[in-house]
Scaffold this motif. Structure first.
Motif, PDB file in Angstrom:
ATOM      1  N   ALA A  86      11.159 -50.057  67.845  1.00  0.00           N
ATOM      2  CA  ALA A  86      10.282 -49.379  68.802  1.00  0.00           C
ATOM      3  C   ALA A  86      10.944 -48.055  69.155  1.00  0.00           C
ATOM      4  O   ALA A  86      12.022 -48.038  69.742  1.00  0.00           O
ATOM      5  N   SER A  87      10.315 -46.965  68.765  1.00  0.00           N
ATOM      6  CA  SER A  87      10.882 -45.642  68.973  1.00  0.00           C
ATOM      7  C   SER A  87       9.931 -44.817  69.819  1.00  0.00           C
ATOM      8  O   SER A  87       8.740 -44.761  69.545  1.00  0.00           O
ATOM      9  N   ARG A  88      10.471 -44.160  70.845  1.00  0.00           N
ATOM     10  CA  ARG A  88       9.632 -43.371  71.753  1.00  0.00           C
ATOM     11  C   ARG A  88      10.343 -42.064  72.070  1.00  0.00           C
ATOM     12  O   ARG A  88      11.546 -42.060  72.345  1.00  0.00           O
ATOM     13  N   ASN A  89       9.595 -40.970  72.024  1.00  0.00           N
ATOM     14  CA  ASN A  89      10.177 -39.657  72.262  1.00  0.00           C
ATOM     15  C   ASN A  89       9.221 -38.809  73.077  1.00  0.00           C
ATOM     16  O   ASN A  89       8.015 -38.819  72.847  1.00  0.00           O
ATOM     17  N   ARG A  90       9.758 -38.063  74.040  1.00  0.00           N
ATOM     18  CA  ARG A  90       8.982 -37.131  74.853  1.00  0.00           C
ATOM     19  C   ARG A  90       9.724 -35.803  74.897  1.00  0.00           C
ATOM     20  O   ARG A  90      10.905 -35.764  75.208  1.00  0.00           O
ATOM     21  N   LYS A 129       3.979 -34.061  85.463  1.00  0.00           N
ATOM     22  CA  LYS A 129       3.021 -32.980  85.662  1.00  0.00           C
ATOM     23  C   LYS A 129       1.924 -32.961  84.573  1.00  0.00           C
ATOM     24  O   LYS A 129       0.856 -32.403  84.774  1.00  0.00           O
ATOM     25  N   TYR A 130       2.186 -33.580  83.423  1.00  0.00           N
ATOM     26  CA  TYR A 130       1.280 -33.531  82.285  1.00  0.00           C
ATOM     27  C   TYR A 130       0.738 -34.923  81.959  1.00  0.00           C
ATOM     28  O   TYR A 130       1.496 -35.875  81.779  1.00  0.00           O
ATOM     29  N   VAL A 131      -0.563 -35.030  81.830  1.00  0.00           N
ATOM     30  CA  VAL A 131      -1.224 -36.310  81.568  1.00  0.00           C
ATOM     31  C   VAL A 131      -0.844 -36.868  80.188  1.00  0.00           C
ATOM     32  O   VAL A 131      -0.765 -38.081  80.006  1.00  0.00           O
ATOM     33  N   MET A 132      -0.588 -35.991  79.237  1.00  0.00           N
ATOM     34  CA  MET A 132      -0.325 -36.453  77.870  1.00  0.00           C
ATOM     35  C   MET A 132       0.930 -37.316  77.740  1.00  0.00           C
ATOM     36  O   MET A 132       1.103 -38.028  76.764  1.00  0.00           O
ATOM     37  N   PHE A 133       1.805 -37.282  78.743  1.00  0.00           N
ATOM     38  CA  PHE A 133       3.034 -38.065  78.667  1.00  0.00           C
ATOM     39  C   PHE A 133       2.894 -39.454  79.264  1.00  0.00           C
ATOM     40  O   PHE A 133       3.849 -40.219  79.283  1.00  0.00           O
ATOM     41  N   THR A 134       1.723 -39.805  79.755  1.00  0.00           N
ATOM     42  CA  THR A 134       1.505 -41.162  80.249  1.00  0.00           C
ATOM     43  C   THR A 134       1.080 -42.041  79.075  1.00  0.00           C
ATOM     44  O   THR A 134       0.445 -41.583  78.132  1.00  0.00           O
ATOM     45  N   ASP A 135       1.415 -43.298  79.149  1.00  0.00           N
ATOM     46  CA  ASP A 135       1.078 -44.221  78.070  1.00  0.00           C
ATOM     47  C   ASP A 135      -0.223 -44.978  78.319  1.00  0.00           C
ATOM     48  O   ASP A 135      -0.502 -45.961  77.667  1.00  0.00           O
ATOM     49  N   ALA A 136      -1.025 -44.524  79.259  1.00  0.00           N
ATOM     50  CA  ALA A 136      -2.272 -45.220  79.593  1.00  0.00           C
ATOM     51  C   ALA A 136      -3.250 -45.239  78.423  1.00  0.00           C
ATOM     52  O   ALA A 136      -4.016 -46.177  78.266  1.00  0.00           O
ATOM     53  N   GLU A 137      -3.246 -44.215  77.584  1.00  0.00           N
ATOM     54  CA  GLU A 137      -4.210 -44.113  76.489  1.00  0.00           C
ATOM     55  C   GLU A 137      -3.739 -44.778  75.192  1.00  0.00           C
ATOM     56  O   GLU A 137      -4.486 -44.847  74.241  1.00  0.00           O
ATOM     57  N   ILE A 138      -2.509 -45.240  75.143  1.00  0.00           N
ATOM     58  CA  ILE A 138      -1.980 -45.810  73.907  1.00  0.00           C
ATOM     59  C   ILE A 138      -2.378 -47.276  73.802  1.00  0.00           C
ATOM     60  O   ILE A 138      -2.162 -48.055  74.722  1.00  0.00           O
ATOM     61  N   THR A 139      -2.974 -47.628  72.698  1.00  0.00           N
ATOM     62  CA  THR A 139      -3.297 -49.031  72.446  1.00  0.00           C
ATOM     63  C   THR A 139      -2.368 -49.538  71.356  1.00  0.00           C
ATOM     64  O   THR A 139      -2.243 -48.938  70.291  1.00  0.00           O
ATOM     65  N   ILE A 140      -1.721 -50.623  71.641  1.00  0.00           N
ATOM     66  CA  ILE A 140      -0.814 -51.234  70.669  1.00  0.00           C
ATOM     67  C   ILE A 140      -1.597 -52.324  69.948  1.00  0.00           C
ATOM     68  O   ILE A 140      -2.165 -53.212  70.588  1.00  0.00           O
ATOM     69  N   PRO A 141      -1.656 -52.251  68.623  1.00  0.00           N
ATOM     70  CA  PRO A 141      -2.433 -53.260  67.893  1.00  0.00           C
ATOM     71  C   PRO A 141      -1.845 -54.654  68.082  1.00  0.00           C
ATOM     72  O   PRO A 141      -0.634 -54.819  68.147  1.00  0.00           O
ATOM     73  N   THR A 142      -2.727 -55.630  68.184  1.00  0.00           N
ATOM     74  CA  THR A 142      -2.267 -57.013  68.317  1.00  0.00           C
ATOM     75  C   THR A 142      -2.000 -57.592  66.943  1.00  0.00           C
ATOM     76  O   THR A 142      -2.663 -57.244  65.959  1.00  0.00           O
ATOM     77  N   ASN A 184       6.034 -46.568  66.716  1.00  0.00           N
ATOM     78  CA  ASN A 184       6.585 -45.233  67.013  1.00  0.00           C
ATOM     79  C   ASN A 184       5.595 -44.479  67.873  1.00  0.00           C
ATOM     80  O   ASN A 184       4.391 -44.530  67.644  1.00  0.00           O
ATOM     81  N   ASN A 185       6.129 -43.731  68.841  1.00  0.00           N
ATOM     82  CA  ASN A 185       5.279 -42.948  69.721  1.00  0.00           C
ATOM     83  C   ASN A 185       6.039 -41.683  70.076  1.00  0.00           C
ATOM     84  O   ASN A 185       7.078 -41.737  70.721  1.00  0.00           O
TER      85      ASN A 185
END
Length: 137
Positions: free
Chosen positions: A31-35, A55-68, A110-111
């Motif tokens: 699991a790799s995550r970078n901002r 300050k930026y909405v794009m850095f929230t993980d609310a829109e990310i869907t992880i496949p089941t 990866n995100n």
């Protein structure tokens, strides 16, 4: 998960940055995550408040869907040769959640999110100045 023996003769990594991963061998999960916030300006100055991820909405993980995962899949695999052989790997650059993995992996997520801000003094950075125009015949 199937297990292998990973054999690597030579790896040449020229540049490896933040959040880059080089792994040889099997793994269960990666699991790799970078901002990143990158700011490019014509004049050099730094504003302390501009480095806030909140300050930026794009850095929230609310829109990310992880496949089941589907666990009802049945497989029968026979590896006559359990070796993963690699002779030579050359990596010029590995950045921003990049992964080089030699072996088997059961699950990878990866995100990477990069915001690049460019600020120019003039409205059109490619516009010729009056002195540059006089040099053209």
């Amino acid at each position: 998960m199937l297990r292998h023996v990973s054999i690597v003769n030579q790896i040449n990594v020229i540049s490896m940055g933040i959040d880059g991963v080089l792994q040889i061998g099997d793994s269960n999960m990666i699991a790799s995550r970078n901002r990143d916030i990158l700011v490019q300006r014509e004049e050099s100055f730094y504003l302390a408040q501009e480095g806030s991820f909140e300050k930026y909405v794009m850095f929230t993980d609310a829109e990310i869907t992880i496949p089941t995962r589907q666990t009802s899949v049945r497989m029968h695999v026979v590896n006559t040769n359990p070796f993963v052989r690699v002779d030579f790997v050359e990596i010029i650059s590995l950045l921003s959640s990049g992964i080089i993995h030699i072996g088997s992996t059961d699950y990878v997520f990866n995100n990477s999110r990069i915001l690049q801000i460019r600020q120019f003094i003039s409205e059109d950075p490619f516009e010729e100045t009056p002195s540059e125009r006089s040099l053209i015949p």
